[in-house]
Motif scaffolding. Structure first.
Motif, PDB file in Angstrom:
ATOM      1  N   LEU A 299       0.852  -1.187   0.000  1.00  0.00           N
ATOM      2  CA  LEU A 299       0.000   0.000   0.000  1.00  0.00           C
ATOM      3  C   LEU A 299       0.889   1.239   0.000  1.00  0.00           C
ATOM      4  CD1 LEU A 299      -2.888   1.267   0.321  1.00  0.00           C
ATOM      5  CD2 LEU A 299      -2.436   1.281   2.802  1.00  0.00           C
ATOM      6  N   LEU A 300       0.703   2.115  -0.993  1.00  0.00           N
ATOM      7  CA  LEU A 300       1.446   3.381  -1.030  1.00  0.00           C
ATOM      8  C   LEU A 300       0.455   4.514  -0.784  1.00  0.00           C
ATOM      9  CD1 LEU A 300       3.721   2.914  -4.207  1.00  0.00           C
ATOM     10  CD2 LEU A 300       4.308   2.494  -1.795  1.00  0.00           C
ATOM     11  N   GLU A 301       0.808   5.406   0.160  1.00  0.00           N
ATOM     12  CA  GLU A 301      -0.023   6.597   0.406  1.00  0.00           C
ATOM     13  C   GLU A 301       0.738   7.792  -0.174  1.00  0.00           C
ATOM     14  OE1 GLU A 301      -1.339   5.135   4.829  1.00  0.00           O
ATOM     15  OE2 GLU A 301      -2.028   7.099   4.133  1.00  0.00           O
ATOM     16  N   LEU A 302       0.203   8.321  -1.295  1.00  0.00           N
ATOM     17  CA  LEU A 302       0.990   9.269  -2.087  1.00  0.00           C
ATOM     18  C   LEU A 302       0.451  10.686  -1.937  1.00  0.00           C
ATOM     19  CD1 LEU A 302       1.254   6.949  -5.209  1.00  0.00           C
ATOM     20  CD2 LEU A 302       2.942   7.256  -3.371  1.00  0.00           C
ATOM     21  N   ASN A 303       1.316  11.586  -1.550  1.00  0.00           N
ATOM     22  CA  ASN A 303       1.119  13.028  -1.438  1.00  0.00           C
ATOM     23  C   ASN A 303       0.165  13.469  -0.334  1.00  0.00           C
ATOM     24  OD1 ASN A 303       2.145  15.530  -2.670  1.00  0.00           O
ATOM     25  ND2 ASN A 303      -0.064  15.949  -2.915  1.00  0.00           N
ATOM     26  N   LYS A 304      -0.695  12.610   0.151  1.00  0.00           N
ATOM     27  CA  LYS A 304      -1.526  12.873   1.337  1.00  0.00           C
ATOM     28  C   LYS A 304      -2.268  14.210   1.298  1.00  0.00           C
ATOM     29  CE  LYS A 304       1.528   9.990   4.228  1.00  0.00           C
ATOM     30  NZ  LYS A 304       2.635   9.776   3.223  1.00  0.00           N
ATOM     31  N   GLY A 305      -2.679  14.649   0.121  1.00  0.00           N
ATOM     32  CA  GLY A 305      -3.537  15.840   0.033  1.00  0.00           C
ATOM     33  C   GLY A 305      -2.789  17.160   0.059  1.00  0.00           C
ATOM     34  N   LEU A 306      -1.436  17.079   0.115  1.00  0.00           N
ATOM     35  CA  LEU A 306      -0.659  18.330   0.227  1.00  0.00           C
ATOM     36  C   LEU A 306      -0.723  19.142  -1.062  1.00  0.00           C
ATOM     37  CD1 LEU A 306       2.485  16.807   1.984  1.00  0.00           C
ATOM     38  CD2 LEU A 306       0.831  18.401   3.000  1.00  0.00           C
ATOM     39  N   VAL A 307      -0.731  20.471  -0.912  1.00  0.00           N
ATOM     40  CA  VAL A 307      -0.632  21.334  -2.091  1.00  0.00           C
ATOM     41  C   VAL A 307       0.820  21.382  -2.526  1.00  0.00           C
ATOM     42  CG1 VAL A 307      -0.919  23.700  -2.947  1.00  0.00           C
ATOM     43  CG2 VAL A 307      -2.618  22.714  -1.381  1.00  0.00           C
ATOM     44  N   LYS A 308       1.715  21.496  -1.536  1.00  0.00           N
ATOM     45  CA  LYS A 308       3.151  21.532  -1.873  1.00  0.00           C
ATOM     46  C   LYS A 308       3.859  20.370  -1.193  1.00  0.00           C
ATOM     47  CE  LYS A 308       3.793  26.456  -2.798  1.00  0.00           C
ATOM     48  NZ  LYS A 308       4.484  27.703  -2.401  1.00  0.00           N
ATOM     49  N   ASN A 309       4.753  19.712  -1.945  1.00  0.00           N
ATOM     50  CA  ASN A 309       5.462  18.565  -1.376  1.00  0.00           C
ATOM     51  C   ASN A 309       6.658  18.261  -2.267  1.00  0.00           C
ATOM     52  OD1 ASN A 309       6.323  16.190  -0.270  1.00  0.00           O
ATOM     53  ND2 ASN A 309       4.523  14.985  -0.890  1.00  0.00           N
ATOM     54  N   ALA A 310       7.743  18.936  -2.032  1.00  0.00           N
ATOM     55  CA  ALA A 310       8.930  18.805  -2.902  1.00  0.00           C
ATOM     56  C   ALA A 310       9.904  17.826  -2.264  1.00  0.00           C
ATOM     57  CB  ALA A 310       9.568  20.178  -3.104  1.00  0.00           C
ATOM     58  N   THR A 311       9.474  16.550  -2.212  1.00  0.00           N
ATOM     59  CA  THR A 311      10.344  15.559  -1.547  1.00  0.00           C
ATOM     60  C   THR A 311      10.650  14.419  -2.501  1.00  0.00           C
ATOM     61  OG1 THR A 311       8.337  14.499  -0.715  1.00  0.00           O
ATOM     62  CG2 THR A 311       9.443  16.070   0.770  1.00  0.00           C
ATOM     63  N   GLY A 312      11.136  14.755  -3.695  1.00  0.00           N
ATOM     64  CA  GLY A 312      11.497  13.684  -4.629  1.00  0.00           C
ATOM     65  C   GLY A 312      10.397  13.446  -5.654  1.00  0.00           C
ATOM     66  N   TYR A 313      10.481  12.258  -6.307  1.00  0.00           N
ATOM     67  CA  TYR A 313       9.545  11.978  -7.404  1.00  0.00           C
ATOM     68  C   TYR A 313       8.098  12.031  -6.901  1.00  0.00           C
ATOM     69  CZ  TYR A 313      13.869   9.898  -9.218  1.00  0.00           C
ATOM     70  OH  TYR A 313      15.168   9.672  -9.605  1.00  0.00           O
ATOM     71  N   ASP A 314       7.207  12.641  -7.672  1.00  0.00           N
ATOM     72  CA  ASP A 314       5.788  12.654  -7.307  1.00  0.00           C
ATOM     73  C   ASP A 314       5.161  11.372  -7.873  1.00  0.00           C
ATOM     74  OD1 ASP A 314       3.044  15.064  -7.847  1.00  0.00           O
ATOM     75  OD2 ASP A 314       3.136  13.067  -6.918  1.00  0.00           O
ATOM     76  N   LEU A 315       5.261  10.299  -7.089  1.00  0.00           N
ATOM     77  CA  LEU A 315       4.864   8.970  -7.590  1.00  0.00           C
ATOM     78  C   LEU A 315       3.379   8.920  -7.931  1.00  0.00           C
ATOM     79  CD1 LEU A 315       6.870   6.636  -5.146  1.00  0.00           C
ATOM     80  CD2 LEU A 315       7.498   7.416  -7.455  1.00  0.00           C
ATOM     81  N   ARG A 316       2.579   9.763  -7.303  1.00  0.00           N
ATOM     82  CA  ARG A 316       1.126   9.759  -7.576  1.00  0.00           C
ATOM     83  C   ARG A 316       0.873   9.882  -9.070  1.00  0.00           C
ATOM     84  NH1 ARG A 316      -1.074  15.768  -6.188  1.00  0.00           N
ATOM     85  NH2 ARG A 316       1.170  16.097  -6.296  1.00  0.00           N
TER      86      ARG A 316
END
Ligand code: S2G
Ligand code: ZN
Length: 467
Positions: free
Chosen positions: A176-193
């Motif tokens: 199970l991957l939880e991707l980006n969690k609803g954030l508007v900004k999230n500059a922590t590597g590849y945006d896997l979503r």
């Protein structure tokens, strides 16, 4: 086909009643709107929870069983078709809206939420979910994400991708991957979503989505304008885009309109017969905007780009004008159309259209060709209607012979052989017209990361290695 002992184990993972093997269920769940491939799943499983989805994927890995995700089955590329004994994973029972935050303007959906249900929920909360298309009454959010659904409001609001703020997916290993969690900004590597949006369930199954909502549009107003030819449509787009913030810019041909009017339940927009029609929409936030629209209409008439037109004066008239465009897909479906869903950048549309129309007229002189689509974002739907005397197989084979000419033009214009309907199985053999060998190799490498045993929707987007 999956053997009974293996299926018996599957039944221990979900409520036994939720593994279907009766012919009617196999038929219904094994296909989508393409009707191209005879559905042949070995079973249908309907999980209720993401934990059950994880268990099903692990089971499939243990027994090397292929899984096909199934939502509203409104797809047009065969991406949700199970034609080779796969087990269909249908998300109909994971159909709840499970969260909402008015401050974040976000809503958390399970994958089986119907698109129209999400739109209504947003409206009830004074907001708006702006991705809309003909099949929104039966398509599901999970499938919309799997195909990055577009539709009629892309010119203003973009594709489904623009509205996914968070994604929970179960990968091909059951993780199970939880991707980006609803954030508007999230500059922590590849945006896997982003990898899972539009991947047609080949990298992972969507088990929960956090979607952003928009302020509700006010006083939406539509105009239908009759144009003398293809070439006049884009100057009309540019004239109106220069003055108004459009929420839609669609087009359809006279043949499309004729099929709509033949239904008898939609009034003609005006009397003047025109070869092509543009349908545009904007928010008439005040009288000045409406006057600007009328002034632009007058200018287009003076320029000879428009022969006649009408502007909606009421909600009912707005809906009736939209029926002229939105009813097209369902209305011509009775003619078993051979569909192309192609796109180029907007600036290239006029030249591109002229070349495609010439090739199609040359190769299909005896077939009825219906043009319509989201011309404001460069996406054209080319539908060839099957003549009554031809059987479907012969007709589709005849149409497919023209694909190479059409797709060579698409390639030359650096366009897409599938703008919004996806690749699935139908466009798989033409992928190279729009994606380079290096890109396809990267996609296959990414597939190997998330689905190392190749059990997630094999044969979609690209042929399985063993085929
Ligand atoms: C549309 C629906 C499917 C089709 O109406 O915009 O995307 O091509 C289509 O008829
Ligand atoms: Zn479309």
């Amino acid at each position: 086909m999956t053997d009974t002992a293996v299926l018996a184990e599957l039944m221990t993972l979900v409520a036994p009643a939720k593994v279907l093997t009766d012919p009617a269920s196999l038929q219904a769940y094994g296909t989508d709107w393409t009707r191209h491939y005879p559905p042949a799943p070995s079973a249908v499983v309907l999980p209720r929870t993401l934990e059950q989805v994880q268990a099903i994927v692990r089971w499939a890995n243990r027994h090397q069983v292929a899984l096909v995700p199934s939502g509203g089955r409104t797809g047009l590329s065969g991406a949700a078709v199970a034609a080779h004994g796969e087990v269909v994973v249908a998300f109909d029972l994971m159909n709840q809206i499970i969260g909402f935050d008015a401050v974040d303007r976000s809503v958390v959906c399970q994958p089986g939420v119907i698109t129209r249900q999400l739109q209504a929920f947003a409206e009830e909360n004074g907001l708006y979910y702006p991705v809309d298309f003909a099949s929104s009454g039966s398509s599901q959010v999970g499938g919309n994400i799997g195909t990055n659904a577009g539709g009629i409001k892309v010119i203003r609001y973009g594709m489904t991708r623009n509205w996914v703020a968070g994604l929970k997916v179960v990968t091909g290993t059951g993780e199970l991957l939880e991707l980006n969690k609803g954030l508007v900004k999230n500059a922590t590597g590849y945006d896997l979503r982003q990898l899972f949006i539009g991947a047609e369930g080949t990298l992972g199954f969507v088990v929960e989505a956090t979607l952003r909502l928009e302020r509700a549009p006010r006083n939406l107003t539509a105009m239908v304008l009759g144009t003398p030819d293809f070439d006049s449509i884009m100057p009309v787009l540019h004239a109106f885009q220069g003055q108004l913030d459009l929420t839609a810019f669609e087009f359809f041909s006279d043949k499309g309109l004729a099929h709509i009017l033949a239904r008898g339940d939609v009034p003609a927009p005006f009397e003047t017969p025109c070869p092509f029609y543009a349908l545009l929409e904007f928010e008439a936030l005040n009288d000045e905007v409406a006057e600007q629209a009328l002034a632009t209409f007058e200018r287009c008439v003076e320029q000879g780009w428009v022969l006649d037109g009408v502007m909606s004066q009421s909600e009912t008239q707005l809906r009736n004008l939209w029926k002229l465009r939105e009813y097209l897909s369902e209305t011509i479906s009775h003619f078993t159309p051979y569909k192309n869903d192609i796109s180029v950048t907007v600036a290239k549309v006029p030249a591109f259209l002229r070349e495609i129309d010439a090739v199609v007229s040359q190769h299909y002189p005896d077939f009825e060709v219906v043009w319509y689509g989201h011309i404001g974002d460069g996406n054209l739907h080319l539908n060839i209607l099957k003549p009554a005397h031809l059987d479907k197989a012969a007709f589709f084979a005849r149409c497919a012979t023209v694909n190479q000419w059409v797709f060579e033009i698409v390639e030359r214009y650096q366009g897409s052989i599938s703008a919004e309907h996806g690749v699935g199985m139908i466009k798989r053999d033409y992928l190279h017209y729009s994606r380079s060998p290096a890109e396809i190799a990267c996609m296959k490498a990414i597939k190997a990361v998330f689905d190392p045993n190749g059990i997630l929707n094999p044969g979609k987007i690209f042929a399985p290695d063993h085929q």
